[in-house]
Design a protein around this motif. Structure first.
Motif, PDB file in Angstrom:
ATOM      1  N   SER A 249      40.816  28.017  41.061  1.00  0.00           N
ATOM      2  CA  SER A 249      40.984  29.334  41.671  1.00  0.00           C
ATOM      3  C   SER A 249      41.352  29.209  43.145  1.00  0.00           C
TER       4      SER A 249
ATOM      5  N   GLU B 104      36.016  37.869  44.278  1.00  0.00           N
ATOM      6  CA  GLU B 104      36.530  39.099  43.681  1.00  0.00           C
ATOM      7  C   GLU B 104      37.064  40.077  44.717  1.00  0.00           C
TER       8      GLU B 104
ATOM      9  N   THR C 290      44.976  42.623  34.059  1.00  0.00           N
ATOM     10  CA  THR C 290      44.333  41.390  34.533  1.00  0.00           C
ATOM     11  C   THR C 290      42.814  41.481  34.416  1.00  0.00           C
TER      12      THR C 290
ATOM     13  N   TRP D  56      44.187  41.725  47.268  1.00  0.00           N
ATOM     14  CA  TRP D  56      45.503  41.156  46.963  1.00  0.00           C
ATOM     15  C   TRP D  56      46.230  41.984  45.905  1.00  0.00           C
ATOM     16  N   SER D  57      45.519  42.404  44.863  1.00  0.00           N
ATOM     17  CA  SER D  57      46.147  43.172  43.780  1.00  0.00           C
ATOM     18  C   SER D  57      46.727  44.481  44.303  1.00  0.00           C
TER      19      SER D  57
ATOM     20  N   PHE E 244      43.679  33.426  39.516  1.00  0.00           N
ATOM     21  CA  PHE E 244      42.627  33.292  40.531  1.00  0.00           C
ATOM     22  C   PHE E 244      41.333  33.935  40.052  1.00  0.00           C
ATOM     23  N   TYR E 245      41.432  35.184  39.570  1.00  0.00           N
ATOM     24  CA  TYR E 245      40.232  35.928  39.209  1.00  0.00           C
ATOM     25  C   TYR E 245      39.521  35.345  38.002  1.00  0.00           C
TER      26      TYR E 245
ATOM     27  N   GLN F 147      46.655  45.996  37.203  1.00  0.00           N
ATOM     28  CA  GLN F 147      45.318  45.484  37.465  1.00  0.00           C
ATOM     29  C   GLN F 147      44.409  45.678  36.263  1.00  0.00           C
TER      30      GLN F 147
ATOM     31  N   TYR G 169      40.570  39.260  45.312  1.00  0.00           N
ATOM     32  CA  TYR G 169      41.365  39.673  44.151  1.00  0.00           C
ATOM     33  C   TYR G 169      41.690  41.161  44.217  1.00  0.00           C
TER      34      TYR G 169
ATOM     35  N   THR H 276      47.252  36.560  40.439  1.00  0.00           N
ATOM     36  CA  THR H 276      45.955  37.207  40.679  1.00  0.00           C
ATOM     37  C   THR H 276      45.036  37.056  39.471  1.00  0.00           C
TER      38      THR H 276
ATOM     39  N   GLY I  91      44.588  30.717  44.806  1.00  0.00           N
ATOM     40  CA  GLY I  91      44.393  31.602  45.945  1.00  0.00           C
ATOM     41  C   GLY I  91      45.213  31.165  47.146  1.00  0.00           C
TER      42      GLY I  91
END
Length: 455
Positions: free
Chosen positions: A404, A344, A367, A350-351, A242-243, A364, A347, A239, A408
């Motif tokens: 990303s 976002e 990250t 998913w988180s 990706f972010y 989180q 993100y 994550t 993802g």
């Protein structure tokens, strides 16, 4: 291992109003985050004159705000896990209001910096805490829609700050007080409403019982060593990857979009500002559409289409080297249409599905913090890179967006299908309020026994 037959998908269930209230009050963290970033940005030129700030002080102000948000995310998320999310949920918004008031009333540059530091730390602390509060207080089958709604609030914060900046642009220093002052008023109102908010407690015992029903191994406790387990570390790295890659591209145009249009594309300041303002409502609309699909199988299916179109959008800008205004407009419009479905908001959802409840704020927050730090460093070099070779910057952003998208895809294909929160939401079928308490991806539920809820 026993099996549970899924019922109606949770994405079809109507979410009670009390859960939307939790999402709205938690979403104010995103509103205030984007509001302070944009509010400071539109105030810099006027503050430079009023407080006699040098260019280095102006640059430091923006950098300090970004860094403070990063530090606040890291520390605030951990404090929420250790001392209780409800406690931090109230304190961080109160400190934000104090910081905003200090900015409005600052008699000199030193006090102004203090206000920015306090508001930045509080804004950062509220981001992971508020998302964790939503996950704790709502049913698993509704989590995607309610979490993604916070992204709508983030976009509204941008719209209000830019709109007020334009309306008060002729008012000088008094205009900056209005732009920042509304954030103080909103923060105080949010603090009052949060203090009266009754949050439901979906106990870990209930969650563990559901998890064990489908053969899930449960990791519990707030110890930092839990972050080092493979089942937590892999989702956290994924994550974050990706972010941070998506955010480098998004943050570059969020901070320097107007500057890019004027210095590279040849637009006037008025036209560049109008373009930036015009695409914000588009972002709100697409974010609301994402909310509609956030708990359904379409959320992650649409991701692949949107991710591909994001790459195309940035490639259009890169091919033109940003020098053709028409091509840049196409890029801007296409990007703002699809980024809500591959950015976002994903993100955030998913988180909350992948991280364990006991350390969700810490994970989180970590990250968030590292990613925001990277954004600050990249922003430091962006103006120089634009002056040297805009094409290099644009192609670099294409690479970031492509990276990303690949990460993802891994999250969608490998992690989400085996996330305990997703499996439990499918087994609940929207019929019950018990969220899962673990994210250990050791699920052995055959696909034929599972519906598509939350996929």
């Amino acid at each position: 291992m026993s099996s549970v037959a899924p019922t109606a998908p949770g994405a079809r269930q109507k979410i009670p109003g009390r859960y939307w209230r939790v999402a709205a009050l938690s979403g104010m963290a995103s509103y205030l985050d984007s509001g302070i970033l944009v509010g400071v940005s539109v105030s810099l030129a006027i503050w430079a004159t009023h407080y006699h700030l040098s260019v280095w002080m102006l640059g430091s102000m923006s950098a300090i705000l970004t860094v403070c948000i990063a530090i606040g995310s890291l520390v605030g998320g951990r404090l929420a896990d250790v001392f209780g999310r409800r406690l931090v949920y109230g304190f961080d918004i109160a400190f934000y209001a104090i910081g905003a008031v200090v900015i409005v009333l600052a008699p000199n540059a030193a006090v102004l910096f203090v206000g920015i530091i306090v508001a930045g730390l509080a804004a950062g602390a509220d981001l992971p805490t508020s998302l964790a509060v939503v996950s704790d207080a709502v049913p698993t089958w509704a989590r995607g829609r309610l979490i993604s709604f916070t992204q709508v609030m983030w976009t509204i914060g941008i719209l209000v700050a830019i709109g007020l900046g334009l309306v008060t642009s002729t008012m000088g220093f008094a205009g900056t007080k209005i732009v920042i002052g509304q954030l103080a008023v909103v923060a105080i109102a949010t603090w009052i409403l949060r203090s009266r908010l009754k949050l439901e407690d979906h106990s870990s015992e209930q969650e563990q019982a559901v998890a064990e029903t489908v053969g899930l191994e449960v990791v519990k406790g707030i110890s930092l060593k839990n972050l080092l387990t493979r089942s937590v570390m892999i989702p956290m790295i994924a994550t974050f990857g990706f972010y941070v890659l998506w955010g480098i591209a998004a943050n570059t145009f969020g901070q320097f979009g107007t500057y890019f249009l004027v210095t590279v594309s040849g637009a006037t300041q008025t036209l560049a500002t109008a373009i930036g303002l015009a695409v914000v409502p588009l972002g709100i609309i697409t974010s609301l559409i994402f909310v509609r699909f956030a708990d359904s199988k379409w959320r992650d299916r649409i991701f692949f289409i949107a991710a591909a179109l994001q790459i195309v959008a940035f490639a259009i800008g890169a091919v033109s080297a940003g020098a053709i205004l028409g091509a840049v407009l196409i890029f801007y419009i296409l990007y703002n249409i699809v980024n809500a479905f591959a950015g976002e908001a994903n993100y955030k959802v998913w988180s909350q599905l992948l991280f364990p409840p006991d350390t969700r704020g810490t994970a989180q927050g970590l990250t968030y913090a590292i990613a925001r730090g990277v954004f600050a460093v990249v922003a430091l070099f962006t103006p120089a890179l634009l002056a040297w070779n805009p094409s290099v910057l644009l192609w670099g952003l294409v690479v970031c967006i492509a990276g990303s998208s690949i990460i993802g895809g891994f999250i969608v294909r490998r992690l989400i299908p085996n996330a305990p929160a997703v499996v439990v939401a499918e087994l609940e079928g929207g019929s019950g309020p018990s969220p899962i308490s673990s994210v250990v991806p050791v699920i052995k539920v055959p696909r034929r026994q599972r519906s598509h809820s939350g996929r």
